[in-house]
Design a protein around this motif. Structure first.
Motif, PDB file in Angstrom:
ATOM      1  N   ASP A  37       0.858  -1.171   0.000  1.00  0.00           N
ATOM      2  CA  ASP A  37       0.000   0.000   0.000  1.00  0.00           C
ATOM      3  C   ASP A  37       0.904   1.234   0.000  1.00  0.00           C
ATOM      4  O   ASP A  37       2.125   1.120  -0.058  1.00  0.00           O
ATOM      5  CB  ASP A  37      -0.898  -0.013   1.239  1.00  0.00           C
ATOM      6  CG  ASP A  37      -2.137   0.858   1.078  1.00  0.00           C
ATOM      7  OD1 ASP A  37      -2.313   1.472   0.007  1.00  0.00           O
ATOM      8  OD2 ASP A  37      -2.944   0.924   2.033  1.00  0.00           O
ATOM      9  N   ILE A  38       0.322   2.402   0.085  1.00  0.00           N
ATOM     10  CA  ILE A  38       1.089   3.642   0.081  1.00  0.00           C
ATOM     11  C   ILE A  38       1.990   3.700   1.315  1.00  0.00           C
ATOM     12  O   ILE A  38       1.575   3.371   2.423  1.00  0.00           O
ATOM     13  CB  ILE A  38       0.149   4.860   0.050  1.00  0.00           C
ATOM     14  CG1 ILE A  38      -0.631   4.865  -1.265  1.00  0.00           C
ATOM     15  CG2 ILE A  38       0.920   6.159   0.208  1.00  0.00           C
ATOM     16  CD1 ILE A  38      -1.698   5.926  -1.328  1.00  0.00           C
ATOM     17  N   CYS A  39       3.227   4.104   1.104  1.00  0.00           N
ATOM     18  CA  CYS A  39       4.225   4.215   2.175  1.00  0.00           C
ATOM     19  C   CYS A  39       3.807   5.302   3.166  1.00  0.00           C
ATOM     20  O   CYS A  39       3.388   6.386   2.771  1.00  0.00           O
ATOM     21  CB  CYS A  39       5.581   4.555   1.558  1.00  0.00           C
ATOM     22  SG  CYS A  39       6.900   4.736   2.749  1.00  0.00           S
ATOM     23  N   LEU A  40       3.950   4.997   4.450  1.00  0.00           N
ATOM     24  CA  LEU A  40       3.599   5.961   5.495  1.00  0.00           C
ATOM     25  C   LEU A  40       4.651   7.045   5.648  1.00  0.00           C
ATOM     26  O   LEU A  40       4.343   8.166   6.040  1.00  0.00           O
ATOM     27  CB  LEU A  40       3.424   5.246   6.831  1.00  0.00           C
ATOM     28  CG  LEU A  40       2.302   4.227   6.894  1.00  0.00           C
ATOM     29  CD1 LEU A  40       2.350   3.505   8.228  1.00  0.00           C
ATOM     30  CD2 LEU A  40       0.967   4.891   6.690  1.00  0.00           C
ATOM     31  N   GLU A  41       5.909   6.721   5.378  1.00  0.00           N
ATOM     32  CA  GLU A  41       7.069   7.602   5.512  1.00  0.00           C
ATOM     33  C   GLU A  41       7.238   8.128   6.928  1.00  0.00           C
ATOM     34  O   GLU A  41       8.226   7.850   7.569  1.00  0.00           O
ATOM     35  CB  GLU A  41       7.035   8.750   4.498  1.00  0.00           C
ATOM     36  CG  GLU A  41       7.183   8.289   3.077  1.00  0.00           C
ATOM     37  CD  GLU A  41       7.153   9.416   2.056  1.00  0.00           C
ATOM     38  OE1 GLU A  41       7.217  10.593   2.445  1.00  0.00           O
ATOM     39  OE2 GLU A  41       7.053   9.100   0.875  1.00  0.00           O
ATOM     40  N   GLU A  42       6.294   8.866   7.452  1.00  0.00           N
ATOM     41  CA  GLU A  42       6.414   9.378   8.819  1.00  0.00           C
ATOM     42  C   GLU A  42       5.900   8.315   9.776  1.00  0.00           C
ATOM     43  O   GLU A  42       4.807   7.809   9.636  1.00  0.00           O
ATOM     44  CB  GLU A  42       5.617  10.666   8.993  1.00  0.00           C
ATOM     45  CG  GLU A  42       6.196  11.825   8.202  1.00  0.00           C
ATOM     46  CD  GLU A  42       5.417  13.098   8.421  1.00  0.00           C
ATOM     47  OE1 GLU A  42       4.748  13.230   9.453  1.00  0.00           O
ATOM     48  OE2 GLU A  42       5.479  13.960   7.539  1.00  0.00           O
ATOM     49  N   GLY A  43       6.732   7.958  10.743  1.00  0.00           N
ATOM     50  CA  GLY A  43       6.337   6.962  11.726  1.00  0.00           C
ATOM     51  C   GLY A  43       6.714   5.540  11.336  1.00  0.00           C
ATOM     52  O   GLY A  43       6.562   4.633  12.136  1.00  0.00           O
ATOM     53  N   CYS A  44       7.221   5.346  10.138  1.00  0.00           N
ATOM     54  CA  CYS A  44       7.644   4.017   9.698  1.00  0.00           C
ATOM     55  C   CYS A  44       9.026   3.730  10.271  1.00  0.00           C
ATOM     56  O   CYS A  44       9.899   4.588  10.255  1.00  0.00           O
ATOM     57  CB  CYS A  44       7.673   3.942   8.175  1.00  0.00           C
ATOM     58  SG  CYS A  44       8.225   2.346   7.560  1.00  0.00           S
ATOM     59  N   LYS A  45       9.234   2.525  10.772  1.00  0.00           N
ATOM     60  CA  LYS A  45      10.505   2.189  11.418  1.00  0.00           C
ATOM     61  C   LYS A  45      11.627   1.896  10.429  1.00  0.00           C
ATOM     62  O   LYS A  45      12.787   1.936  10.802  1.00  0.00           O
ATOM     63  CB  LYS A  45      10.318   0.984  12.341  1.00  0.00           C
ATOM     64  CG  LYS A  45       9.357   1.232  13.465  1.00  0.00           C
ATOM     65  CD  LYS A  45       9.853   2.321  14.382  1.00  0.00           C
ATOM     66  CE  LYS A  45       8.888   2.507  15.523  1.00  0.00           C
ATOM     67  NZ  LYS A  45       9.143   3.681  16.294  1.00  0.00           N
TER      68      LYS A  45
END
Length: 58
Positions: A16-24
């Motif tokens: 799915d779409i990458c979260l970027e913020e908050g992704c480890k």
């Protein structure tokens, strides 16, 4: 080829779409997931080990 900043990246784990913020595993400096860097480094390590003399035989 890098995607433009306005394009959404796709997460390889959730498909799915990458979260970027908050992704480890997302690295801001690389502007990408670190998992690709890990696989590249493991590939290079395996090639170095293949070309190295056998360390187990003495």
């Amino acid at each position: 080829m890098r995607k433009k900043k306005t394009e959404n990246k796709k997460c390889p784990f959730v498909d799915d779409i990458c979260l970027e913020e908050g992704c480890k595993i997302y690295n801001e400096r690389l502007d990408n997931c670190e998992i690709y860097v890990l696989s590249y480094n493991l590939f290079r390590l395996s090639k170095q080990l293949e070309s190295a003399p056998d360390l187990t035989s003495k």
